[in-house]
Design an enzyme around this catalytic site. Sequence first.
Site, PDB file in Angstrom:
ATOM      1  N   HIS A   1       1.410   1.564 -13.256  1.00 34.70           N
ATOM      2  CA  HIS A   1       2.231   0.419 -13.656  1.00 34.70           C
ATOM      3  C   HIS A   1       3.697   0.826 -13.532  1.00 34.70           C
ATOM      4  O   HIS A   1       4.072   1.920 -13.989  1.00 34.70           O
ATOM      5  CB  HIS A   1       1.900  -0.018 -15.087  1.00 34.70           C
ATOM      6  CG  HIS A   1       2.682  -1.209 -15.526  1.00 34.70           C
ATOM      7  ND1 HIS A   1       2.396  -2.479 -15.083  1.00 34.70           N
ATOM      8  CD2 HIS A   1       3.776  -1.316 -16.317  1.00 34.70           C
ATOM      9  CE1 HIS A   1       3.272  -3.324 -15.603  1.00 34.70           C
ATOM     10  NE2 HIS A   1       4.118  -2.645 -16.357  1.00 34.70           N
TER      11      HIS A   1
ATOM     12  N   GLY B   1       0.770  -1.233   0.000  1.00 33.62           N
ATOM     13  CA  GLY B   1       0.000   0.000   0.000  1.00 33.62           C
ATOM     14  C   GLY B   1       0.797   1.275   0.000  1.00 33.62           C
ATOM     15  O   GLY B   1       0.310   2.316   0.465  1.00 33.62           O
TER      16      GLY B   1
ATOM     17  N   ASN C   1       1.579   3.078  -2.561  1.00 30.54           N
ATOM     18  CA  ASN C   1       0.904   4.020  -3.457  1.00 30.54           C
ATOM     19  C   ASN C   1      -0.351   4.581  -2.808  1.00 30.54           C
ATOM     20  O   ASN C   1      -0.656   5.771  -2.949  1.00 30.54           O
ATOM     21  CB  ASN C   1       0.559   3.340  -4.782  1.00 30.54           C
ATOM     22  CG  ASN C   1       1.750   3.278  -5.715  1.00 30.54           C
ATOM     23  OD1 ASN C   1       2.113   4.257  -6.320  1.00 30.54           O
ATOM     24  ND2 ASN C   1       2.374   2.121  -5.784  1.00 30.54           N
TER      25      ASN C   1
ATOM     26  N   LEU D   1      -9.396  -7.520 -13.799  1.00 29.56           N
ATOM     27  CA  LEU D   1     -10.823  -7.227 -13.717  1.00 29.56           C
ATOM     28  C   LEU D   1     -11.571  -7.843 -14.900  1.00 29.56           C
ATOM     29  O   LEU D   1     -11.054  -7.921 -16.015  1.00 29.56           O
ATOM     30  CB  LEU D   1     -11.042  -5.719 -13.696  1.00 29.56           C
ATOM     31  CG  LEU D   1     -10.459  -4.995 -12.473  1.00 29.56           C
ATOM     32  CD1 LEU D   1     -10.465  -3.494 -12.692  1.00 29.56           C
ATOM     33  CD2 LEU D   1     -11.225  -5.384 -11.209  1.00 29.56           C
TER      34      LEU D   1
ATOM     35  N   ASN E   1      -4.809   3.013 -13.398  1.00 27.94           N
ATOM     36  CA  ASN E   1      -3.851   2.061 -12.826  1.00 27.94           C
ATOM     37  C   ASN E   1      -2.461   2.672 -12.860  1.00 27.94           C
ATOM     38  O   ASN E   1      -2.134   3.472 -13.752  1.00 27.94           O
ATOM     39  CB  ASN E   1      -3.856   0.766 -13.663  1.00 27.94           C
ATOM     40  CG  ASN E   1      -2.878  -0.279 -13.136  1.00 27.94           C
ATOM     41  OD1 ASN E   1      -2.865  -0.566 -11.940  1.00 27.94           O
ATOM     42  ND2 ASN E   1      -2.048  -0.825 -14.017  1.00 27.94           N
TER      43      ASN E   1
ATOM     44  N   ASP F   1      -2.901  -3.580 -18.998  1.00 32.54           N
ATOM     45  CA  ASP F   1      -1.967  -2.446 -19.192  1.00 32.54           C
ATOM     46  C   ASP F   1      -2.071  -1.857 -20.595  1.00 32.54           C
ATOM     47  O   ASP F   1      -1.088  -1.382 -21.166  1.00 32.54           O
ATOM     48  CB  ASP F   1      -0.510  -2.906 -18.937  1.00 32.54           C
ATOM     49  CG  ASP F   1      -0.326  -3.484 -17.538  1.00 32.54           C
ATOM     50  OD1 ASP F   1       0.493  -4.398 -17.393  1.00 32.54           O
ATOM     51  OD2 ASP F   1      -1.032  -3.031 -16.614  1.00 32.54           O
TER      52      ASP F   1
HETATM   53  C1  GRF Z   1       4.583  -2.192  -6.689  1.00 26.25           C
HETATM   54  O1  GRF Z   1       5.408  -3.072  -7.425  1.00 26.25           O
HETATM   55  C2  GRF Z   1       4.131  -1.099  -7.585  1.00 26.25           C
HETATM   56  O2  GRF Z   1       5.117  -0.796  -8.528  1.00 26.25           O
HETATM   57  C3  GRF Z   1       2.951  -1.688  -8.272  1.00 26.25           C
HETATM   58  O3  GRF Z   1       2.349  -2.542  -7.294  1.00 26.25           O
HETATM   59  C4  GRF Z   1       3.343  -2.941  -6.334  1.00 26.25           C
HETATM   60  C5  GRF Z   1       2.887  -2.732  -4.915  1.00 26.25           C
HETATM   61  O4  GRF Z   1       2.720  -1.393  -4.688  1.00 26.25           O
HETATM   62  N1  GRF Z   1       2.049  -0.642  -8.706  1.00 26.25           N
HETATM   63  P1  GRF Z   1       2.119  -0.851  -3.273  1.00 26.25           P
HETATM   64  O5  GRF Z   1       3.301  -0.638  -2.352  1.00 26.25           O
HETATM   65  O6  GRF Z   1       1.186  -1.932  -2.732  1.00 26.25           O
HETATM   66  O7  GRF Z   1       1.424   0.421  -3.604  1.00 26.25           O
END
Ligand code: GRF
Length: 201
Positions: free
Chosen positions: A110, A12, A14, A94, A108, A151
């Site tokens: 990526h 988490g 992000n 999804l 999303n 993607d």
């Molecule tokens: C990470 O590899 C990020 O690059 C991708 O999902 C993974 C986990 O990210 N988007 P997070 O720390 O759970 O946000």
Amino acid sequence: MLKIAVLVSGGGTNLQAIIDAIDSGKITNTKIELVFSNNKKAYALERAMQHGIPTVSLSRKDYDSVESYDSAMLSEFGKHDLNLIVLAGFLHNLSVEFTEEYKGRIINIHPSLIPSFCGKGFYGLHVHEAALSKGVKVTGATVHFVDAGIDTGRIIKQKAVYVEDGDTPEALQRRVMENAEWIILPEAINDIANGRIKLGE
Ligand code: GRF
């Protein structure tokens, strides 16, 4: 007010970047209505709870098909008047039903510069392992709209990050997160919330 659901599966970071950006005012006109995970143990859920954000987690193995699982997700999300679905490290592909329901309103993050190192099997560390084995000198992250593919949706924002000599996949992942993901995902949400990026149909 842009009402968003953030979908997570792992640590988490992000999600945390979004929470911090809202708290600091870098993101305005936005409220996280729900954090959803397909992994009941995801630390991302803990981050949400620490901020008083409602959480729901449904385990895919409790459902006999992706369609029934996604229908359960949709009925949960239907309880909120959501404008935007944010996939932030969400490791579940999804269904068409879901992407149709929220067509043009799913984004999303990526961890590569799409169209490099994306698509089936390119997630998490695998992305950075592929970048290192290819020997690219520049990688980065991409925020894109989600369509029925993996993607493949319209690109919204990208940010480049240099690969450094001796990088391990873990070191590169961390740099891409810190210097790209945690910057462009909040920026994209703020731009959507303030009308600079239009949600499609
Ligand atoms: C990470 O590899 C990020 O690059 C991708 O999902 C993974 C986990 O990210 N988007 P997070 O720390 O759970 O946000």
